[in-house]
Each structure stands twice: as C-alpha cells, then as structure tokens.
Design a protein around this motif. Sequence first.
Motif, PDB file in Angstrom:
ATOM      1  N   ALA A 172      -8.068  -9.943  -4.697  1.00  0.00           N
ATOM      2  CA  ALA A 172      -8.127 -11.511  -4.773  1.00  0.00           C
ATOM      3  C   ALA A 172      -9.050 -12.037  -3.809  1.00  0.00           C
ATOM      4  O   ALA A 172      -9.450 -13.252  -3.886  1.00  0.00           O
ATOM      5  CB  ALA A 172      -6.733 -12.103  -3.973  1.00  0.00           C
ATOM      6  N   ASP A 173      -9.948 -11.363  -3.241  1.00  0.00           N
ATOM      7  CA  ASP A 173     -11.189 -11.836  -2.304  1.00  0.00           C
ATOM      8  C   ASP A 173     -12.335 -12.092  -3.669  1.00  0.00           C
ATOM      9  O   ASP A 173     -12.717 -11.057  -4.417  1.00  0.00           O
ATOM     10  CB  ASP A 173     -11.765 -10.685  -1.697  1.00  0.00           C
ATOM     11  CG  ASP A 173     -12.980 -11.187  -0.797  1.00  0.00           C
ATOM     12  OD1 ASP A 173     -13.416 -12.404  -1.176  1.00  0.00           O
ATOM     13  OD2 ASP A 173     -13.218 -10.389   0.127  1.00  0.00           O
ATOM     14  N   GLU A 195       0.839  -1.145  -0.045  1.00  0.00           N
ATOM     15  CA  GLU A 195      -0.152  -0.156   0.123  1.00  0.00           C
ATOM     16  C   GLU A 195       0.848   1.265  -0.098  1.00  0.00           C
ATOM     17  O   GLU A 195       0.549   2.342  -0.657  1.00  0.00           O
ATOM     18  CB  GLU A 195      -0.747   0.140   1.268  1.00  0.00           C
ATOM     19  CG  GLU A 195      -1.752  -1.102   1.108  1.00  0.00           C
ATOM     20  CD  GLU A 195      -2.723  -1.109   2.683  1.00  0.00           C
ATOM     21  OE1 GLU A 195      -2.822  -0.277   3.414  1.00  0.00           O
ATOM     22  OE2 GLU A 195      -3.060  -2.297   2.925  1.00  0.00           O
ATOM     23  N   ASP A 210      -9.686  -1.389  -4.095  1.00  0.00           N
ATOM     24  CA  ASP A 210      -8.605  -1.606  -3.430  1.00  0.00           C
ATOM     25  C   ASP A 210      -8.803  -2.137  -1.950  1.00  0.00           C
ATOM     26  O   ASP A 210     -10.224  -2.096  -1.533  1.00  0.00           O
ATOM     27  CB  ASP A 210      -7.769  -0.192  -3.336  1.00  0.00           C
ATOM     28  CG  ASP A 210      -6.349  -0.645  -3.413  1.00  0.00           C
ATOM     29  OD1 ASP A 210      -5.757  -1.245  -2.507  1.00  0.00           O
ATOM     30  OD2 ASP A 210      -5.645   0.092  -3.979  1.00  0.00           O
ATOM     31  N   LEU A 211      -7.814  -2.164  -1.044  1.00  0.00           N
ATOM     32  CA  LEU A 211      -8.322  -2.688   0.166  1.00  0.00           C
ATOM     33  C   LEU A 211      -9.126  -1.682   1.094  1.00  0.00           C
ATOM     34  O   LEU A 211      -8.986  -0.616   0.796  1.00  0.00           O
ATOM     35  CB  LEU A 211      -6.734  -2.786   0.965  1.00  0.00           C
ATOM     36  CG  LEU A 211      -6.062  -3.792   0.395  1.00  0.00           C
ATOM     37  CD1 LEU A 211      -4.560  -3.981   0.901  1.00  0.00           C
ATOM     38  CD2 LEU A 211      -6.578  -5.198   0.569  1.00  0.00           C
ATOM     39  N   LEU A 245       1.739  -9.372  -5.728  1.00  0.00           N
ATOM     40  CA  LEU A 245       0.569 -10.255  -5.303  1.00  0.00           C
ATOM     41  C   LEU A 245       1.403 -11.850  -5.491  1.00  0.00           C
ATOM     42  O   LEU A 245       2.105 -11.936  -6.502  1.00  0.00           O
ATOM     43  CB  LEU A 245      -0.413 -10.359  -6.308  1.00  0.00           C
ATOM     44  CG  LEU A 245      -1.425  -9.098  -6.120  1.00  0.00           C
ATOM     45  CD1 LEU A 245      -2.667  -9.539  -7.044  1.00  0.00           C
ATOM     46  CD2 LEU A 245      -1.873  -8.889  -5.082  1.00  0.00           C
ATOM     47  N   ASP A 269      -2.620 -15.639  -6.084  1.00  0.00           N
ATOM     48  CA  ASP A 269      -3.426 -14.620  -6.179  1.00  0.00           C
ATOM     49  C   ASP A 269      -3.740 -13.912  -7.574  1.00  0.00           C
ATOM     50  O   ASP A 269      -4.804 -13.693  -8.162  1.00  0.00           O
ATOM     51  CB  ASP A 269      -3.055 -13.599  -5.217  1.00  0.00           C
ATOM     52  CG  ASP A 269      -3.351 -13.895  -3.783  1.00  0.00           C
ATOM     53  OD1 ASP A 269      -4.109 -15.045  -3.767  1.00  0.00           O
ATOM     54  OD2 ASP A 269      -3.049 -13.192  -2.851  1.00  0.00           O
ATOM     55  N   ALA A 303     -12.009  -4.026  -0.795  1.00  0.00           N
ATOM     56  CA  ALA A 303     -11.732  -5.520  -0.773  1.00  0.00           C
ATOM     57  C   ALA A 303     -10.352  -5.616  -1.489  1.00  0.00           C
ATOM     58  O   ALA A 303      -9.910  -4.998  -2.181  1.00  0.00           O
ATOM     59  CB  ALA A 303     -12.962  -6.154  -1.660  1.00  0.00           C
ATOM     60  N   SER A 304      -9.709  -6.810  -0.983  1.00  0.00           N
ATOM     61  CA  SER A 304      -8.584  -7.190  -1.718  1.00  0.00           C
ATOM     62  C   SER A 304      -9.174  -7.659  -3.178  1.00  0.00           C
ATOM     63  O   SER A 304     -10.125  -8.449  -3.236  1.00  0.00           O
ATOM     64  CB  SER A 304      -8.183  -8.394  -1.126  1.00  0.00           C
ATOM     65  OG  SER A 304      -7.154  -9.016  -1.638  1.00  0.00           O
ATOM     66  N   GLY A 319      -6.680  -2.401  -7.506  1.00  0.00           N
ATOM     67  CA  GLY A 319      -5.468  -2.040  -7.101  1.00  0.00           C
ATOM     68  C   GLY A 319      -5.342  -0.421  -7.204  1.00  0.00           C
ATOM     69  O   GLY A 319      -4.557  -0.027  -7.413  1.00  0.00           O
TER      70      GLY A 319
END
Length: 268
Positions: A136-137, A11, A110-111, A161, A165, A133-134, A88
């Motif tokens: 990769a989720d 990040e 993004d996270l 990643l 992922d 969210a990630s 991202g």
Amino acid sequence: MAERVDLRGSEQTMLITLFLRERDARSAHPVLGDRFAAEVLARVDHDPGALRWFSSDTVTISARARRLDDWAREFLAEHPDGQVLHLGCGLDSRPLRLDRPPGARWIDVDLPRVADLRRRVYDLPDDVEVVGASVADPSWWERVDTDRPTLAVAEGLLMYLPPTDVDGVLDQLLTRCASGVLAFDAVSPWVLPVSNAAFGVTSVDTRFAWGYDRDALVARHPRLRGRDDVCVTDLGARATAGPWHLVYRGFDAVPYLRDALRLHRYAF
C-alpha cells in the motif's frame, strides 16, 4: 539451525500457507507439489502444533496456488516481455515454480522484515527483484515499468488489507500500468466476522478486513474487465477423490459456502 522469525498480524499467515504446501507436497497425490516448501519450512522457526489447526485447508490452498500459477504461465506465454508484480509474496516459491521468459521482469513485494527473511531462505535468481515495502506504500510503485504488460498477483493478501488500502493498491496499478491482468483471491463479506472469530481461538494474531463485492469493485475501478470467477472449493473437488471430494461438492451445493473464497481474474 532454523531462522528466528518475528512475524506479526497477517504476516503469520505465510507460515500457515507454507505449512500447508509442505503437507501437500509430501502427500500421496500432491495438488501443487511445491518442492521448495519442505526445505524452507525447516529453516523457519515455527510451532507445528499451532499450524496443524489449519490442516483441513491443505487441498483448497494448494489448488488456489495452482490456478494462480496457471494464470501466470498463461500471461507470460502471451507476454514474454511482460512484468509480474507478486504482491504480498511472503514465502511463496512462485518465481521458482514458473519458467520466466528471458525478457520478462518479476518483482516480489512484501514488508521489509518479510522481504529480508525471503532473501535469506530462498536462493532467488538475479532476475527476481525483492522489494521490502508495504504493497500500500505508493513509493515502491516507482520501480514499475509503465509500458510493459503487467500481471499483478495477490494471493492471500487483499482480505487482510483495509478497504482504503485495497483501493489504493488498485489505483496505483491501474494508473501506472497501461495494460495487463489482475489475479487475486477474495472472501465474501459474510466471511469476515466468522473467520475473525475463528482466528480468535488460534495463536494467529490477524483479522480479515476486506470482503469482495463485484459491483462495488468495478464501479470504483471501471478499467477492470472481468475474465474469470472461480470457486476454490470446486478446484478442491476436482483435485481430490474419495471423502474430501464429496465434502467439497457438498460445499458447492450451498451458495454461501461456495462463495466463501473465490479466485478472480480481471483484465485492464
């Protein structure tokens, strides 16, 4: 007052990118000319001294963003009813830099803590959805329209990643979306140990985890059809004159350096 930022690992790199775009925007001959970068950087608490370590990357990072912007414009011109997945997204102003057709859909991902910061420092229009969210989720992919042509843009993301992922993200894209384009930047495998050693002497707590292997990527994801493979240092050379132009052309003459960071576009 500047925002207090709690960023960890990869990040932290979004501040590097923002710093370089602000630096490009105030240069005599901007490459990207991101007019939002200065205002956002001023609102985010950061250490300018630590970020100056990366100043030499200003042109290449700005040229990378400009080419991805061009590909996004091309996609939206061809598919005014399409959707863009900005994976991202960090603190990138891309949805504000581009004209979006009224029928298009735009999703920033993004996270959660990055998405929250993004909402606070940007005045984003209502038609830009910000998902915390990630990438990769798998759960956030339920928001994606399966029948729209889809552009997935991943800038400065996939190399951070784990390989599993990366494959997981592409599996979701290629399984859920009927057609579209994937645009991303990637480093060669040899770059991972070299760059990770360099990160070790800075205050940025992150490491590269995935290197691009064309044959392995297409074998794992056979729906992908290659369209473009662009050398970022070539973009830098085209965007500059004088000593830096010669430096980038020197990089282009050495295969390992030329292939260190490249932009890729695939159709599916």
